[in-house]
Design an enzyme around this catalytic site. Sequence first.
Site, PDB file in Angstrom:
ATOM      1  N   ILE A  15      45.252  46.046  45.346  1.00 50.02           N
ATOM      2  CA  ILE A  15      45.535  44.831  46.114  1.00 50.02           C
ATOM      3  C   ILE A  15      46.428  43.900  45.310  1.00 50.02           C
ATOM      4  O   ILE A  15      47.376  43.304  45.837  1.00 50.02           O
ATOM      5  CB  ILE A  15      44.232  44.130  46.512  1.00 50.02           C
ATOM      6  CG1 ILE A  15      43.375  45.050  47.392  1.00 50.02           C
ATOM      7  CG2 ILE A  15      44.525  42.828  47.266  1.00 50.02           C
ATOM      8  CD1 ILE A  15      41.992  44.489  47.719  1.00 50.02           C
ATOM      9  N   ASP A  33      46.858  42.175  33.392  1.00 50.06           N
ATOM     10  CA  ASP A  33      46.095  43.382  33.707  1.00 50.06           C
ATOM     11  C   ASP A  33      45.994  44.214  32.431  1.00 50.06           C
ATOM     12  O   ASP A  33      47.005  44.426  31.759  1.00 50.06           O
ATOM     13  CB  ASP A  33      46.789  44.190  34.805  1.00 50.06           C
ATOM     14  CG  ASP A  33      45.862  45.174  35.496  1.00 50.06           C
ATOM     15  OD1 ASP A  33      45.217  45.984  34.781  1.00 50.06           O
ATOM     16  OD2 ASP A  33      45.778  45.161  36.733  1.00 50.06           O
ATOM     17  N   GLY A  38      44.437  49.501  36.755  1.00 52.63           N
ATOM     18  CA  GLY A  38      45.744  49.422  37.393  1.00 52.63           C
ATOM     19  C   GLY A  38      46.783  50.223  36.624  1.00 52.63           C
ATOM     20  O   GLY A  38      46.502  50.803  35.578  1.00 52.63           O
ATOM     21  N   ALA A  70      41.185  40.531  39.288  1.00 52.84           N
ATOM     22  CA  ALA A  70      40.702  41.440  38.249  1.00 52.84           C
ATOM     23  C   ALA A  70      39.204  41.648  38.383  1.00 52.84           C
ATOM     24  O   ALA A  70      38.445  40.683  38.509  1.00 52.84           O
ATOM     25  CB  ALA A  70      41.028  40.878  36.870  1.00 52.84           C
ATOM     26  N   TYR A 135      27.414  45.101  41.324  1.00 55.85           N
ATOM     27  CA  TYR A 135      28.711  44.684  41.855  1.00 55.85           C
ATOM     28  C   TYR A 135      28.563  43.470  42.760  1.00 55.85           C
ATOM     29  O   TYR A 135      29.274  42.467  42.608  1.00 55.85           O
ATOM     30  CB  TYR A 135      29.342  45.853  42.612  1.00 55.85           C
ATOM     31  CG  TYR A 135      30.578  45.495  43.390  1.00 55.85           C
ATOM     32  CD1 TYR A 135      31.756  45.162  42.726  1.00 55.85           C
ATOM     33  CD2 TYR A 135      30.578  45.503  44.783  1.00 55.85           C
ATOM     34  CE1 TYR A 135      32.905  44.838  43.441  1.00 55.85           C
ATOM     35  CE2 TYR A 135      31.716  45.184  45.500  1.00 55.85           C
ATOM     36  CZ  TYR A 135      32.876  44.842  44.822  1.00 55.85           C
ATOM     37  OH  TYR A 135      34.006  44.514  45.524  1.00 55.85           O
ATOM     38  N   LYS A 139      29.899  39.375  42.255  1.00 61.44           N
ATOM     39  CA  LYS A 139      30.747  38.640  43.189  1.00 61.44           C
ATOM     40  C   LYS A 139      30.057  37.374  43.675  1.00 61.44           C
ATOM     41  O   LYS A 139      30.701  36.324  43.850  1.00 61.44           O
ATOM     42  CB  LYS A 139      31.146  39.542  44.360  1.00 61.44           C
ATOM     43  CG  LYS A 139      32.089  40.686  43.975  1.00 61.44           C
ATOM     44  CD  LYS A 139      33.341  40.152  43.275  1.00 61.44           C
ATOM     45  CE  LYS A 139      34.330  41.255  42.918  1.00 61.44           C
ATOM     46  NZ  LYS A 139      35.076  41.749  44.062  1.00 61.44           N
ATOM     47  N   ARG A 206      32.846  50.757  59.167  1.00 63.30           N
ATOM     48  CA  ARG A 206      33.562  49.829  58.308  1.00 63.30           C
ATOM     49  C   ARG A 206      34.603  49.068  59.127  1.00 63.30           C
ATOM     50  O   ARG A 206      35.167  49.590  60.092  1.00 63.30           O
ATOM     51  CB  ARG A 206      34.286  50.565  57.168  1.00 63.30           C
ATOM     52  CG  ARG A 206      33.375  51.266  56.179  1.00 63.30           C
ATOM     53  CD  ARG A 206      32.634  50.289  55.296  1.00 63.30           C
ATOM     54  NE  ARG A 206      31.776  50.958  54.324  1.00 63.30           N
ATOM     55  CZ  ARG A 206      30.506  51.305  54.549  1.00 63.30           C
ATOM     56  NH1 ARG A 206      29.953  51.048  55.727  1.00 63.30           N
ATOM     57  NH2 ARG A 206      29.791  51.894  53.601  1.00 63.30           N
TER      58      ARG A 206
END
Length: 310
Positions: A15, A33, A38, A70, A135, A139, A206
């Site tokens: 993204i 990065d 990436g 990131a 995860y 977030k 999804r």
Amino acid sequence: MNDQRLLVTGGAGFIGSNLANHLVQDNDVVVVDDCSLGTPSNLEPAVDLRERSVLEDDLPTDVDAVFHLAALSSYAMHEDDPAQGARVNVEGFVNVVEQAREDGCETVVYASTSSIYDGARPSAEDAPIAANTGYESSKLARERYAEYFRNHYGLSLAGMRLFSVYQGYNGAEAHKEEYANVIAQFADDLANGRRPAIYGDGTQTRDFTHVEDVVRGLELAADHELHGRYNLGTGTAHDFDTLVGLLNEELGTDVEPEYVENPIPESVYVHDTCADAGKMTAETGWEPQIDLEEGVRRVCGPYLETLPEA
């Protein structure tokens, strides 16, 4: 956005590179990065890539806006090393935002996730949420720290809850390999005569959202100096069986999927996602422009150029 200096962390990833390549057409774009996930080849030459970690000091945060993408971006990555996941996703976020604040930057757009929703679909931003994995916890921690930076310092921080973003292996998603969206993985399997592996029975759904729509949303969030949480998704969900059918139809193939045992515990596996993006639309005018049928055509197009004629 025009004639601004912008920072994209994780900007050599899927993204992030799509965003950086779009923004650099009219702006001065710096990417941070460490290239562990990436790859520099994703980026246009005009993008200024700094191969550094978001955990470092003296980052190039003297910018007009920060796009913080990131992250260790999957369930598996976090379960392999929960402490490292927290360092990158939480400490890295705080480190970047704090350095940006000290350099006078007041606008931050950052990646959150739709997998935290724990209830009815489609999900609005005030729907029930839960942290069932490392995860998801990382977030949600970002969102809480964003509240702190807003309440204590008055910064504008927009947490974008992203829904199943895809592009296909013909784009910047290729380097993600087994971590790529299932659309990319399934298309590559079918085009090469392999049976795509579906966890469970194929009824999971999804809200597949094309990366171009996500890039527009991220840019609009910065333009409008949004603060809070915002969904970026199409508002339409498709099950995996339907997805395989669409891909087979587009590719002219007839390959049946293979149903396998889900390696992720059912208690934490996100079975369904679907966005209510009304808040984002109301505040910025953003609406998705690429439906799944068009997205599938774009993903499959490069394969059709090389597949042998029937």
